[in-house]
Design a protein around this motif. Structure first.
Motif, PDB file in Angstrom:
ATOM      1  N   VAL A 110       0.967  -1.365  -0.008  1.00  0.00           N
ATOM      2  CA  VAL A 110      -0.024  -0.090  -0.115  1.00  0.00           C
ATOM      3  C   VAL A 110       0.916   1.272  -0.120  1.00  0.00           C
ATOM      4  O   VAL A 110       1.692   1.337   0.984  1.00  0.00           O
ATOM      5  CB  VAL A 110      -0.928  -0.038   1.150  1.00  0.00           C
ATOM      6  CG1 VAL A 110      -1.835   1.364   1.359  1.00  0.00           C
ATOM      7  CG2 VAL A 110      -1.834  -1.141   1.167  1.00  0.00           C
ATOM      8  N   SER A 111       0.818   1.977  -1.246  1.00  0.00           N
ATOM      9  CA  SER A 111       1.912   2.937  -1.391  1.00  0.00           C
ATOM     10  C   SER A 111       3.339   2.423  -1.059  1.00  0.00           C
ATOM     11  O   SER A 111       3.722   1.633  -1.835  1.00  0.00           O
ATOM     12  CB  SER A 111       1.488   4.178  -0.366  1.00  0.00           C
ATOM     13  OG  SER A 111       0.205   4.808  -0.542  1.00  0.00           O
ATOM     14  N   ASP A 112       4.090   2.856  -0.059  1.00  0.00           N
ATOM     15  CA  ASP A 112       5.190   2.428   0.068  1.00  0.00           C
ATOM     16  C   ASP A 112       5.397   1.473   1.279  1.00  0.00           C
ATOM     17  O   ASP A 112       6.370   1.098   1.958  1.00  0.00           O
ATOM     18  CB  ASP A 112       6.418   3.511   0.253  1.00  0.00           C
ATOM     19  CG  ASP A 112       5.908   4.271   1.661  1.00  0.00           C
ATOM     20  OD1 ASP A 112       4.601   4.264   1.928  1.00  0.00           O
ATOM     21  OD2 ASP A 112       6.896   5.035   1.977  1.00  0.00           O
ATOM     22  N   VAL A 113       4.019   0.903   1.760  1.00  0.00           N
ATOM     23  CA  VAL A 113       4.102   0.140   3.049  1.00  0.00           C
ATOM     24  C   VAL A 113       4.065  -1.207   2.495  1.00  0.00           C
ATOM     25  O   VAL A 113       3.016  -1.774   1.918  1.00  0.00           O
ATOM     26  CB  VAL A 113       2.896   0.623   4.016  1.00  0.00           C
ATOM     27  CG1 VAL A 113       2.833  -0.442   5.002  1.00  0.00           C
ATOM     28  CG2 VAL A 113       2.831   1.852   4.390  1.00  0.00           C
ATOM     29  N   ASP A 114       4.912  -1.971   3.021  1.00  0.00           N
ATOM     30  CA  ASP A 114       5.037  -3.654   2.800  1.00  0.00           C
ATOM     31  C   ASP A 114       4.614  -4.233   4.119  1.00  0.00           C
ATOM     32  O   ASP A 114       5.406  -4.332   5.023  1.00  0.00           O
ATOM     33  CB  ASP A 114       6.701  -3.953   2.267  1.00  0.00           C
ATOM     34  CG  ASP A 114       6.479  -5.281   1.852  1.00  0.00           C
ATOM     35  OD1 ASP A 114       5.446  -5.957   1.578  1.00  0.00           O
ATOM     36  OD2 ASP A 114       7.330  -5.883   1.469  1.00  0.00           O
ATOM     37  N   SER A 161      -0.645  13.790  -6.194  1.00  0.00           N
ATOM     38  CA  SER A 161      -0.391  12.575  -6.944  1.00  0.00           C
ATOM     39  C   SER A 161       0.126  11.811  -5.913  1.00  0.00           C
ATOM     40  O   SER A 161       1.015  11.892  -4.914  1.00  0.00           O
ATOM     41  CB  SER A 161       0.694  12.699  -7.889  1.00  0.00           C
ATOM     42  OG  SER A 161       1.162  11.742  -8.285  1.00  0.00           O
ATOM     43  N   LEU A 162      -0.427  10.435  -5.869  1.00  0.00           N
ATOM     44  CA  LEU A 162       0.018   9.279  -4.968  1.00  0.00           C
ATOM     45  C   LEU A 162       1.395   8.899  -5.402  1.00  0.00           C
ATOM     46  O   LEU A 162       2.048   8.726  -4.264  1.00  0.00           O
ATOM     47  CB  LEU A 162      -0.873   8.162  -4.956  1.00  0.00           C
ATOM     48  CG  LEU A 162      -0.649   6.785  -4.295  1.00  0.00           C
ATOM     49  CD1 LEU A 162      -0.832   7.486  -2.701  1.00  0.00           C
ATOM     50  CD2 LEU A 162      -1.399   5.587  -4.467  1.00  0.00           C
ATOM     51  N   LYS A 163       1.934   9.051  -6.494  1.00  0.00           N
ATOM     52  CA  LYS A 163       3.177   8.714  -6.937  1.00  0.00           C
ATOM     53  C   LYS A 163       4.161   9.604  -6.218  1.00  0.00           C
ATOM     54  O   LYS A 163       5.161   9.356  -5.800  1.00  0.00           O
ATOM     55  CB  LYS A 163       3.381   8.765  -8.604  1.00  0.00           C
ATOM     56  CG  LYS A 163       4.794   8.373  -8.758  1.00  0.00           C
ATOM     57  CD  LYS A 163       4.707   8.164 -10.245  1.00  0.00           C
ATOM     58  CE  LYS A 163       6.186   8.016 -10.737  1.00  0.00           C
ATOM     59  NZ  LYS A 163       6.251   7.879 -12.361  1.00  0.00           N
ATOM     60  N   ASN A 177      21.122  -3.582  -1.741  1.00  0.00           N
ATOM     61  CA  ASN A 177      21.344  -3.984  -0.551  1.00  0.00           C
ATOM     62  C   ASN A 177      22.031  -3.053   0.402  1.00  0.00           C
ATOM     63  O   ASN A 177      21.572  -3.398   1.831  1.00  0.00           O
ATOM     64  CB  ASN A 177      22.288  -5.220  -0.596  1.00  0.00           C
ATOM     65  CG  ASN A 177      21.969  -6.518  -1.324  1.00  0.00           C
ATOM     66  OD1 ASN A 177      20.778  -6.705  -1.306  1.00  0.00           O
ATOM     67  ND2 ASN A 177      22.788  -7.374  -2.196  1.00  0.00           N
ATOM     68  N   LEU A 178      22.834  -1.894  -0.078  1.00  0.00           N
ATOM     69  CA  LEU A 178      23.450  -0.825   0.945  1.00  0.00           C
ATOM     70  C   LEU A 178      22.353   0.215   1.101  1.00  0.00           C
ATOM     71  O   LEU A 178      23.021   1.027   1.674  1.00  0.00           O
ATOM     72  CB  LEU A 178      24.612  -0.949   0.558  1.00  0.00           C
ATOM     73  CG  LEU A 178      25.629  -2.024   0.389  1.00  0.00           C
ATOM     74  CD1 LEU A 178      27.240  -1.603  -0.285  1.00  0.00           C
ATOM     75  CD2 LEU A 178      25.697  -2.642   1.731  1.00  0.00           C
ATOM     76  N   ALA A 179      21.321   0.593   0.138  1.00  0.00           N
ATOM     77  CA  ALA A 179      20.702   1.630   0.214  1.00  0.00           C
ATOM     78  C   ALA A 179      20.150   2.013   1.776  1.00  0.00           C
ATOM     79  O   ALA A 179      19.779   1.111   2.424  1.00  0.00           O
ATOM     80  CB  ALA A 179      19.558   1.518  -0.807  1.00  0.00           C
ATOM     81  N   PRO A 180      20.094   3.084   2.180  1.00  0.00           N
ATOM     82  CA  PRO A 180      19.758   3.684   3.295  1.00  0.00           C
ATOM     83  C   PRO A 180      18.200   3.262   3.338  1.00  0.00           C
ATOM     84  O   PRO A 180      17.334   3.444   2.431  1.00  0.00           O
ATOM     85  CB  PRO A 180      19.996   4.861   3.584  1.00  0.00           C
ATOM     86  CG  PRO A 180      20.212   5.473   1.994  1.00  0.00           C
ATOM     87  CD  PRO A 180      20.776   4.313   1.212  1.00  0.00           C
ATOM     88  N   PRO A 181      17.385   3.210   4.573  1.00  0.00           N
ATOM     89  CA  PRO A 181      16.147   2.715   4.567  1.00  0.00           C
ATOM     90  C   PRO A 181      15.246   4.240   4.293  1.00  0.00           C
ATOM     91  O   PRO A 181      15.907   5.340   4.542  1.00  0.00           O
ATOM     92  CB  PRO A 181      15.949   2.640   6.155  1.00  0.00           C
ATOM     93  CG  PRO A 181      16.938   3.317   6.946  1.00  0.00           C
ATOM     94  CD  PRO A 181      18.268   3.085   5.838  1.00  0.00           C
ATOM     95  N   GLY A 182      14.173   3.958   3.731  1.00  0.00           N
ATOM     96  CA  GLY A 182      13.420   5.095   3.275  1.00  0.00           C
ATOM     97  C   GLY A 182      13.363   5.476   1.887  1.00  0.00           C
ATOM     98  O   GLY A 182      12.748   6.175   1.329  1.00  0.00           O
ATOM     99  N   ILE A 183      14.080   4.725   1.043  1.00  0.00           N
ATOM    100  CA  ILE A 183      14.126   4.866  -0.718  1.00  0.00           C
ATOM    101  C   ILE A 183      12.906   4.020  -0.679  1.00  0.00           C
ATOM    102  O   ILE A 183      13.081   2.592  -0.671  1.00  0.00           O
ATOM    103  CB  ILE A 183      15.339   4.399  -1.192  1.00  0.00           C
ATOM    104  CG1 ILE A 183      16.271   5.449  -0.831  1.00  0.00           C
ATOM    105  CG2 ILE A 183      15.285   4.562  -2.666  1.00  0.00           C
ATOM    106  CD1 ILE A 183      17.891   5.138  -1.262  1.00  0.00           C
ATOM    107  N   PRO A 184      11.796   4.452  -1.539  1.00  0.00           N
ATOM    108  CA  PRO A 184      10.507   3.675  -1.977  1.00  0.00           C
ATOM    109  C   PRO A 184      10.963   2.740  -3.089  1.00  0.00           C
ATOM    110  O   PRO A 184      11.698   3.011  -3.785  1.00  0.00           O
ATOM    111  CB  PRO A 184       9.623   4.644  -1.978  1.00  0.00           C
ATOM    112  CG  PRO A 184      10.306   5.682  -2.305  1.00  0.00           C
ATOM    113  CD  PRO A 184      11.448   5.871  -1.731  1.00  0.00           C
TER     114      PRO A 184
END
Length: 390
Positions: free
Chosen positions: A185-189, A261-263, A352-359
């Motif tokens: 849902v949006s960026d929520v898994d 816009s949702l995006k 794998n190394l990306a910081p959290p928060g990148i959707p």
């Protein structure tokens, strides 16, 4: 043509250091650019994975003093009942929940949704059914929809899972469906999708922590939706037991309503950073191409005696130019292939190394448009390297 390519490759092998430096330089420039282009495409450019995703919008309260506000049940029900521009509106709130029973308890990502939200997104379970409209009633039977990953991991992909029971936060719930692979849902898994309890007779007015997503009716623009939203926000006080006190509070706070816009809502926090990053690797690619072009110019200068001899033996200027262009295309083809391989490994490392928060990172990959991008850069570079020395 095949013979000319073989001949060009043999000439290049006679200068192994030149060929190696040119291929490696191109591979680094093209690989870095392709990897970041893949990220930008996957995160910013690809449409959201919902049907007719362009009609999906976020609906937010705004305030000069307090920034963006989310929704209480009372505001969601008021806008949903009064709006004429939205085909459907849905509400959700992300959280955590404990799944007990079976071999071991687990704390899982969960999301509470209004029964309408899945209709808004246009997504249905691959197994079982979605929530019925009455699932949000306080007296409704407790139910849950599970993610595809949880279904496979904990329940072994049991095709008869719908209708079985599971305990969530101490409440026995019936599993009514399994969501598709990769659903979010949006960026929520989330592994657990729970029906949000909404009491229409006495809706929650004090907790403004729910996010609202809506789908525009066909033919309705976002500007038209914004005009209606402005009018509805001015009437929100009507939904409260003391409308006059609510009106004064909302006016003092400058409460408005924004249709976005949702995006854009999903990617706005990282969009500028990714565009800057793409610009930086674009500069690296240009520098790499310029350096290789310089190498070809130096090589052409060194080969003047060879070119003059070929001309004396009857080779036309066009034939000489064609040979140089084929050589450059062989180099850029090798550099592009190596760059594409480098992009695949670099992309895996980035994810794998990306910081959290990148959707949307799970949607990033080296797909056909990225291959076309690499091929276009290789062909254009090859033509430049071949034509400029001529």
């Amino acid at each position: 043509m095949a013979g000319e390519i073989v001949t060009a490759a043999r000439r290049l092998l006679r200068s192994p250091m030149f060929t190696l430096v040119a291929v490696v330089t191109l591979a680094i420039g093209i690989g870095a650019s392709a990897a970041i282009f893949s990220v930008v495409r996957g995160v910013l450019l690809k449409p959201l994975p919902y049907p007719d995703a362009e009609s999906l919008v976020g609906v937010w309260h705004t305030s000069p003093e307090h920034g963006n506000w989310m929704h209480a049940h009372v505001s969601y029900l008021f806008y949903r009942d009064q709006s004429t521009v939205f085909e459907e509106m849905g509400l959700y709130q992300a959280g955590r929940a404990n799944l007990t029973g079976g071999e071991r308890p687990e704390e899982l990502a969960a999301i509470d949704v209004s029964p309408s939200l899945l209709r808004v997104l246009g997504v249905s379970p691959v197994l079982g059914r979605t929530f019925l409209d009455g699932a949000s009633d306080p007296e409704a039977d407790p139910v849950v929809i599970i993610s595809h990953g949880l279904w496979q991991r904990r329940f072994g992909g049991d095709p008869e899972i719908a209708g079985s029971g599971v305990r969530v936060d101490g409440v026995q719930r019936e599993i009514v469906g399994v969501m598709p692979r990769g659903f979010r849902v949006s960026d929520v898994d989330a592994d657990l999708v729970l029906p949000m309890v909404i009491d229409r007779s006495n809706p929650e007015r004090g907790l403004w922590g729910n996010i609202c997503v809506a789908r525009l009716r066909p033919g309705v623009s976002r500007d038209a939706a914004q005009r209606e939203a402005d009018a509805l926000a001015a009437r929100l006080h009507e939904a409260f037991p003391d409308p006059e006190a609510a009106r004064q509070f909302f006016e003092r706070a400058g409460i408005g309503l924004a249709v976005t816009s949702l995006k854009d809502d999903i990617v706005e926090n990282v969009a500028d950073v990714l565009w800057v990053l793409l610009g930086c690797v674009g500069v690296v690619l240009v520098v790499a191409i310029a350096n290789v072009a310089s190498l070809f110019l130096v090589r052409a200068d060194v080969r003047q005696h060879e070119v003059a001899l070929r001309g004396a033996l009857g080779a036309t200027r066009a034939a000489i130019a064609k040979g140089m262009t084929i050589e450059s295309l062989v180099v850029t083809s090798a550099g592009s292939a190596a760059g594409l391989a480098l992009a695949v490994f670099g992309l895996r490392a980035f994810v794998n190394l990306a910081p959290p928060g990148i959707p949307r990172l799970d949607e990033v990959g080296v797909d056909l448009p990225v291959v076309f991008f690499v091929a276009a850069v290789g062909i254009l570079s090859g033509l430049i390297f071949g034509i400029v020395p001529v």
